[in-house]
Write a protein that holds these residues in place. Sequence first.
Motif, mmCIF file in Angstrom:
data_model
loop_
_atom_site.group_PDB
_atom_site.id
_atom_site.type_symbol
_atom_site.label_atom_id
_atom_site.label_comp_id
_atom_site.label_asym_id
_atom_site.label_seq_id
_atom_site.Cartn_x
_atom_site.Cartn_y
_atom_site.Cartn_z
ATOM 1 N N LEU A 246 0.832 -1.201 0.000
ATOM 2 C CA LEU A 246 0.000 0.000 0.000
ATOM 3 C C LEU A 246 0.872 1.258 0.000
ATOM 4 C CD1 LEU A 246 -2.822 -1.007 2.517
ATOM 5 C CD2 LEU A 246 -2.977 -0.852 0.015
ATOM 6 N N LEU A 247 2.007 1.187 0.700
ATOM 7 C CA LEU A 247 2.923 2.326 0.719
ATOM 8 C C LEU A 247 3.438 2.628 -0.682
ATOM 9 C CD1 LEU A 247 4.685 4.441 2.176
ATOM 10 C CD2 LEU A 247 6.374 2.613 2.557
ATOM 11 N N GLU A 248 3.825 1.584 -1.402
ATOM 12 C CA GLU A 248 4.336 1.812 -2.750
ATOM 13 C C GLU A 248 3.235 2.295 -3.684
ATOM 14 O OE1 GLU A 248 6.920 -0.142 -6.344
ATOM 15 O OE2 GLU A 248 7.251 -0.687 -4.264
ATOM 16 N N LEU A 249 2.038 1.726 -3.563
ATOM 17 C CA LEU A 249 0.935 2.178 -4.412
ATOM 18 C C LEU A 249 0.640 3.660 -4.189
ATOM 19 C CD1 LEU A 249 -1.527 -0.857 -4.142
ATOM 20 C CD2 LEU A 249 -0.215 -0.141 -6.158
ATOM 21 N N ALA A 250 0.672 4.074 -2.925
ATOM 22 C CA ALA A 250 0.438 5.486 -2.628
ATOM 23 C C ALA A 250 1.573 6.344 -3.184
ATOM 24 C CB ALA A 250 0.311 5.680 -1.117
ATOM 25 N N GLY A 251 2.805 5.863 -3.022
ATOM 26 C CA GLY A 251 3.949 6.601 -3.534
ATOM 27 C C GLY A 251 3.924 6.718 -5.036
ATOM 28 N N ARG A 252 3.533 5.658 -5.710
ATOM 29 C CA ARG A 252 3.426 5.692 -7.173
ATOM 30 C C ARG A 252 2.393 6.727 -7.614
ATOM 31 N NH1 ARG A 252 3.806 -0.257 -9.985
ATOM 32 N NH2 ARG A 252 5.738 -0.990 -8.984
ATOM 33 N N THR A 253 1.278 6.746 -6.906
ATOM 34 C CA THR A 253 0.211 7.688 -7.272
ATOM 35 C C THR A 253 0.692 9.127 -7.121
ATOM 36 O OG1 THR A 253 -1.493 6.113 -6.572
ATOM 37 C CG2 THR A 253 -2.136 8.426 -6.745
ATOM 38 N N VAL A 254 1.361 9.402 -6.023
ATOM 39 C CA VAL A 254 1.847 10.761 -5.781
ATOM 40 C C VAL A 254 2.839 11.185 -6.857
ATOM 41 C CG1 VAL A 254 3.215 12.194 -4.199
ATOM 42 C CG2 VAL A 254 1.433 10.682 -3.296
ATOM 43 N N LYS A 255 3.784 10.301 -7.184
ATOM 44 C CA LYS A 255 4.844 10.665 -8.120
ATOM 45 C C LYS A 255 4.361 10.689 -9.572
ATOM 46 C CE LYS A 255 8.559 11.288 -7.058
ATOM 47 N NZ LYS A 255 9.293 12.471 -6.579
ATOM 48 N N SER A 256 3.585 9.679 -9.982
ATOM 49 C CA SER A 256 3.163 9.600 -11.381
ATOM 50 C C SER A 256 2.133 10.678 -11.735
ATOM 51 C CB SER A 256 2.595 8.211 -11.683
ATOM 52 O OG SER A 256 1.468 7.942 -10.873
ATOM 53 N N ARG A 257 1.302 11.099 -10.777
ATOM 54 C CA ARG A 257 0.287 12.121 -11.045
ATOM 55 C C ARG A 257 0.770 13.530 -10.682
ATOM 56 N NH1 ARG A 257 -5.499 9.319 -9.295
ATOM 57 N NH2 ARG A 257 -5.273 7.450 -10.615
ATOM 58 N N GLY A 258 1.979 13.615 -10.174
ATOM 59 C CA GLY A 258 2.527 14.928 -9.854
ATOM 60 C C GLY A 258 1.799 15.644 -8.738
ATOM 61 N N ILE A 259 1.270 14.886 -7.795
ATOM 62 C CA ILE A 259 0.554 15.502 -6.675
ATOM 63 C C ILE A 259 1.553 16.306 -5.837
ATOM 64 C CG2 ILE A 259 -0.784 15.040 -4.588
ATOM 65 C CD1 ILE A 259 -1.813 12.503 -5.928
ATOM 66 N N PRO A 260 1.300 17.578 -5.650
ATOM 67 C CA PRO A 260 2.259 18.412 -4.905
ATOM 68 C C PRO A 260 2.269 18.083 -3.421
ATOM 69 C CG PRO A 260 0.313 19.674 -5.438
ATOM 70 C CD PRO A 260 0.138 18.353 -6.134
ATOM 71 N N TYR A 261 3.441 18.204 -2.824
ATOM 72 C CA TYR A 261 3.567 18.036 -1.377
ATOM 73 C C TYR A 261 4.766 18.865 -0.925
ATOM 74 C CZ TYR A 261 7.184 14.679 -2.769
ATOM 75 O OH TYR A 261 8.271 14.078 -3.340
ATOM 76 N N SER A 262 4.776 19.226 0.329
ATOM 77 C CA SER A 262 5.860 20.040 0.871
ATOM 78 C C SER A 262 6.459 19.348 2.081
ATOM 79 C CB SER A 262 5.322 21.427 1.255
ATOM 80 O OG SER A 262 4.247 21.299 2.163
ATOM 81 N N PRO A 263 7.696 19.703 2.442
ATOM 82 C CA PRO A 263 8.390 19.018 3.545
ATOM 83 C C PRO A 263 7.659 19.066 4.871
ATOM 84 C CG PRO A 263 9.920 20.346 2.253
ATOM 85 C CD PRO A 263 8.546 20.674 1.753
ATOM 86 N N TRP A 264 6.861 20.129 5.112
ATOM 87 C CA TRP A 264 6.183 20.218 6.404
ATOM 88 C C TRP A 264 4.839 19.496 6.433
ATOM 89 C CZ3 TRP A 264 7.472 24.402 3.314
ATOM 90 C CH2 TRP A 264 6.424 24.972 2.571
ATOM 91 N N GLU A 265 4.464 18.888 5.299
ATOM 92 C CA GLU A 265 3.182 18.178 5.247
ATOM 93 C C GLU A 265 3.334 16.681 5.486
ATOM 94 O OE1 GLU A 265 0.517 20.795 2.138
ATOM 95 O OE2 GLU A 265 1.950 19.343 1.304
#
Length: 350
Positions: A246-265
């Motif tokens: 599940l961790l990898e699936l979530a990570g793939r989604t974030v990276k492949s779809r370009g979902i923005p995130y910041s270090p404090w989030e």
Amino acid sequence: MEGPEVDDGDNVLNMSRLGLENLSLEQVSEDRRKETHQLLLAHNRLVVLPPSVASFSGLLLLDISSNNMAYIGEEILGLTKLKTLLAKNNRLDEFSLPKELPALRLEVLNLSGNRFEEIPSQILHMQSLKSLSFGGNRLKSIPAEIDNLISLEFLYLGGNFISSIPPELANLPYLSYLVLCDNRIQSVPPQLAQVHSLRSLSLHNNLLTYLPREILSLVQLQELSLRGNPLVVRFVRDLTYTPPTLLELAGRTVKSRGIPYSPWELPENLLRYLELASKCPNPKCGGVYFDCCVRQIKFVDFCGKYRLPLMHYLCSPECSSPCSSASHSESDSEDEAHAAARRMQKVLLG
């Protein structure tokens, strides 16, 4: 029988094949000993090094090959100018050399055809060595400390029982000729591609099934020998694939779809994890993977002449790049597979 002194040229004293009963270094004059740069004592049934060898103070080359020597005594340490020691085809092993051998500053050392089961530790401290040969021994491994030999240009370890190549070989900045043929090597570490000085690589008669993709970066490579290996001629599909977490699936989604995130989030461990994403090589996929991927083997042209099997990673079994699809269609033909096998057998440039 020839006399005890045979001069083949200036500063060369050839006493090979005289036989133990006629070998008498004591008869050589003192001046002649000082002037001799090369002393050839091969094929004389020597059991030990004659003590009088130490009196050849100007010696640059000593050949004691093809005798019956089980050890080399400390007499050799008196040859302070010695650069080349040839001791092939004797009965030497890892306990046969003096501990102070590194003091000689040798540049060429040939111990092929002996009984070494490991490379002696004192040799691994000889930083002046440019050429080291241990062919036809009983070596089972290459020590990681091989990278201490920072001047090494030629390394011959063919005809042993070596099963792996240590990545530390990549730390040898001048290594140009590496001979590892006739061993039991199953894989080549990708770090070997960092040896940018490598010009000749001999890996024939091992257990290789593929080469790492990084090998293509050896731009100076002129000779490559791979014959006699079980290198694949058909592509291996879906070798291993464990469903992603599940961790990898979530990570793939974030990276492949370009979902923005910041270090404090996000927690620090998740930020580090996201930085480990590897892009899928399929240009039409655009996906990424972390720990879970599909390993495949594909053939890649090398130097415009040969096709090498290199490891290829995909993000999922459904991901098929145009390159691999074209390769699949080629490998589906038995005739093409045999043709690929013949091409692989031609990867012998040395």
